[in-house]
Design an enzyme around this catalytic site. Sequence first.
Site, PDB file in Angstrom:
ATOM      1  N   ARG A 107       9.859   4.475   6.892  1.00  0.00           N
ATOM      2  CA  ARG A 107      10.168   3.366   7.777  1.00  0.00           C
ATOM      3  C   ARG A 107      10.401   2.136   6.917  1.00  0.00           C
ATOM      4  O   ARG A 107       9.727   1.975   5.891  1.00  0.00           O
ATOM      5  CB  ARG A 107       8.993   3.069   8.738  1.00  0.00           C
ATOM      6  CG  ARG A 107       8.804   4.071   9.857  1.00  0.00           C
ATOM      7  CD  ARG A 107       9.901   3.922  10.911  1.00  0.00           C
ATOM      8  NE  ARG A 107       9.715   4.794  12.042  1.00  0.00           N
ATOM      9  CZ  ARG A 107      10.245   6.015  12.156  1.00  0.00           C
ATOM     10  NH1 ARG A 107      10.997   6.506  11.194  1.00  0.00           N
ATOM     11  NH2 ARG A 107      10.043   6.739  13.236  1.00  0.00           N
ATOM     12  N   ARG A 153       3.428  16.264   5.739  1.00  0.00           N
ATOM     13  CA  ARG A 153       4.330  17.421   5.869  1.00  0.00           C
ATOM     14  C   ARG A 153       5.659  17.184   5.166  1.00  0.00           C
ATOM     15  O   ARG A 153       6.163  18.055   4.457  1.00  0.00           O
ATOM     16  CB  ARG A 153       4.565  17.715   7.361  1.00  0.00           C
ATOM     17  CG  ARG A 153       3.336  18.252   8.058  1.00  0.00           C
ATOM     18  CD  ARG A 153       3.553  18.353   9.545  1.00  0.00           C
ATOM     19  NE  ARG A 153       3.554  17.047  10.172  1.00  0.00           N
ATOM     20  CZ  ARG A 153       2.840  16.716  11.252  1.00  0.00           C
ATOM     21  NH1 ARG A 153       2.070  17.618  11.838  1.00  0.00           N
ATOM     22  NH2 ARG A 153       2.885  15.507  11.771  1.00  0.00           N
ATOM     23  N   LEU A 206       1.483  12.391   0.955  1.00  0.00           N
ATOM     24  CA  LEU A 206       1.761  13.831   0.817  1.00  0.00           C
ATOM     25  C   LEU A 206       1.432  14.547   2.132  1.00  0.00           C
ATOM     26  O   LEU A 206       0.630  15.468   2.184  1.00  0.00           O
ATOM     27  CB  LEU A 206       0.972  14.428  -0.357  1.00  0.00           C
ATOM     28  CG  LEU A 206       1.595  15.695  -0.951  1.00  0.00           C
ATOM     29  CD1 LEU A 206       2.881  15.371  -1.708  1.00  0.00           C
ATOM     30  CD2 LEU A 206       0.618  16.401  -1.902  1.00  0.00           C
ATOM     31  N   HIS A 223      19.770   5.442   8.502  1.00  0.00           N
ATOM     32  CA  HIS A 223      18.626   6.132   9.138  1.00  0.00           C
ATOM     33  C   HIS A 223      19.085   7.464   9.740  1.00  0.00           C
ATOM     34  O   HIS A 223      19.054   7.647  10.954  1.00  0.00           O
ATOM     35  CB  HIS A 223      17.965   5.256  10.214  1.00  0.00           C
ATOM     36  CG  HIS A 223      16.604   5.755  10.620  1.00  0.00           C
ATOM     37  ND1 HIS A 223      15.610   4.936  11.106  1.00  0.00           N
ATOM     38  CD2 HIS A 223      16.065   7.008  10.607  1.00  0.00           C
ATOM     39  CE1 HIS A 223      14.528   5.655  11.378  1.00  0.00           C
ATOM     40  NE2 HIS A 223      14.792   6.930  11.099  1.00  0.00           N
ATOM     41  N   GLU A 242      16.822  -2.488  11.701  1.00  0.00           N
ATOM     42  CA  GLU A 242      17.971  -1.577  11.850  1.00  0.00           C
ATOM     43  C   GLU A 242      18.619  -1.797  13.218  1.00  0.00           C
ATOM     44  O   GLU A 242      17.900  -2.013  14.188  1.00  0.00           O
ATOM     45  CB  GLU A 242      17.487  -0.120  11.759  1.00  0.00           C
ATOM     46  CG  GLU A 242      16.896   0.219  10.403  1.00  0.00           C
ATOM     47  CD  GLU A 242      16.202   1.581  10.403  1.00  0.00           C
ATOM     48  OE1 GLU A 242      16.311   2.319  11.401  1.00  0.00           O
ATOM     49  OE2 GLU A 242      15.563   1.902   9.401  1.00  0.00           O
TER      50      GLU A 242
HETATM   51  C1  8YV Z   1      14.408   9.166  14.784  1.00  0.00           C
HETATM   52  C2  8YV Z   1      12.832   9.354  12.963  1.00  0.00           C
HETATM   53  O1  8YV Z   1      13.548   9.697  15.707  1.00  0.00           O
HETATM   54  O2  8YV Z   1      11.651  11.286  13.599  1.00  0.00           O
HETATM   55  C3  8YV Z   1      11.598  10.137  13.219  1.00  0.00           C
HETATM   56  O3  8YV Z   1      10.519   9.555  13.036  1.00  0.00           O
HETATM   57  O4  8YV Z   1      12.801   8.343  12.349  1.00  0.00           O
HETATM   58  C4  8YV Z   1      14.144   9.809  13.451  1.00  0.00           C
HETATM   59  O5  8YV Z   1      14.297  11.157  13.466  1.00  0.00           O
HETATM   60  C5  8YV Z   1      15.808   9.314  15.218  1.00  0.00           C
HETATM   61  O6  8YV Z   1      16.537   8.402  14.483  1.00  0.00           O
HETATM   62  C6  8YV Z   1      16.008   9.050  16.683  1.00  0.00           C
HETATM   63  O7  8YV Z   1      15.696   7.736  17.021  1.00  0.00           O
END
Ligand code: 8YV
Length: 312
Positions: A231, A153, A151, A278, A260
């Site tokens: 992730r 942001r 929990l 993603h 990915e």
């Molecule tokens: C990636 C993200 O940064 O902010 C994050 O943690 O997973 C995404 O916004 C975006 O895919 C650029 O690599």
Amino acid sequence: MTKTLVMGNYTETDLAALRAEFDPVFLAGPDDLAGLREDARASITAMAYKGHAPFGADQMDMLPNLGLLANYGVGYDSIDTAAASARGVKVTNTPNVLNDDVADLAVGLLLCQGREMMQASAWARSGNWAKHGEYQLNRKVSGSTVGILGLGRIGREIADRLAAFKMDIHYYSRSEKETPGWTYHDDPIALAGAADFLIVALVGGKETEKFVSEDVIAAMGPRGVLINISRGTTVDEAALLDALEAGRIAGAGLDVFLNEPDIDPRFYALDNVVIQPHQGSGTVETRAAMGQLQRDNITAFHAGNALLTAVN
Ligand code: 8YV
């Protein structure tokens, strides 16, 4: 002379702004560092990083005068912050500006799963609606129970949205928060057992690896749906695939995966999974704000001012 290194794949708008503000050196990824001459590498004091390839001690040692590593993204699990701190390198990220988009996508995945929107769309497109009639009845989302793992942001934005769907909000986090009316669980297995929809909003990194373990997945039960916008590493992906294939859980809505973009092809064969590439923060507005925050950190660094969003 001090230079800024820009690494990763940026939009044309971001590239133009980076060029206008910093006269940078561009590289596609960490593997290209070795191709830069030693004096060019030594001139680099700040770096804009975008991507998910690991950036650790070996890469930092190739940039002996690096003082700032400004990450594009809130998650900085690809950056070894301990190695950065040991070398006096500050790391910044782009928090908050993406909370809304990521939370919106989580809710969208949940709705897609509950209401079978992808399957229902395929039913209409294929002519089945006209030939065979109404699509099968599916599952009411409003009023059900959601479990949010993490929990922070983004997790809180998701919870606030789902509260408007009259959902019963349960959550797990390291400590109980000030959340009147919401139910705290200090154990992810208990949370999974209580929830119809389990949403993963944890930070990435070693500490949360496979946090959604085989046991957590088992506790979800045959009506359980997993949503992951954090992730791929936070979930035991092999256990998830086994459970989905065997129908031990109802389905999953996933924006993140291991490896990915070359995700496990077993996912493609599953029609109880909604797959997103993603794209949680992937709107024009939010990506522009992320780029701006990344550049603002670099500008602050070059001017000797306080960094806006330092993480170490
Ligand atoms: C990636 C993200 O940064 O902010 C994050 O943690 O997973 C995404 O916004 C975006 O895919 C650029 O690599």
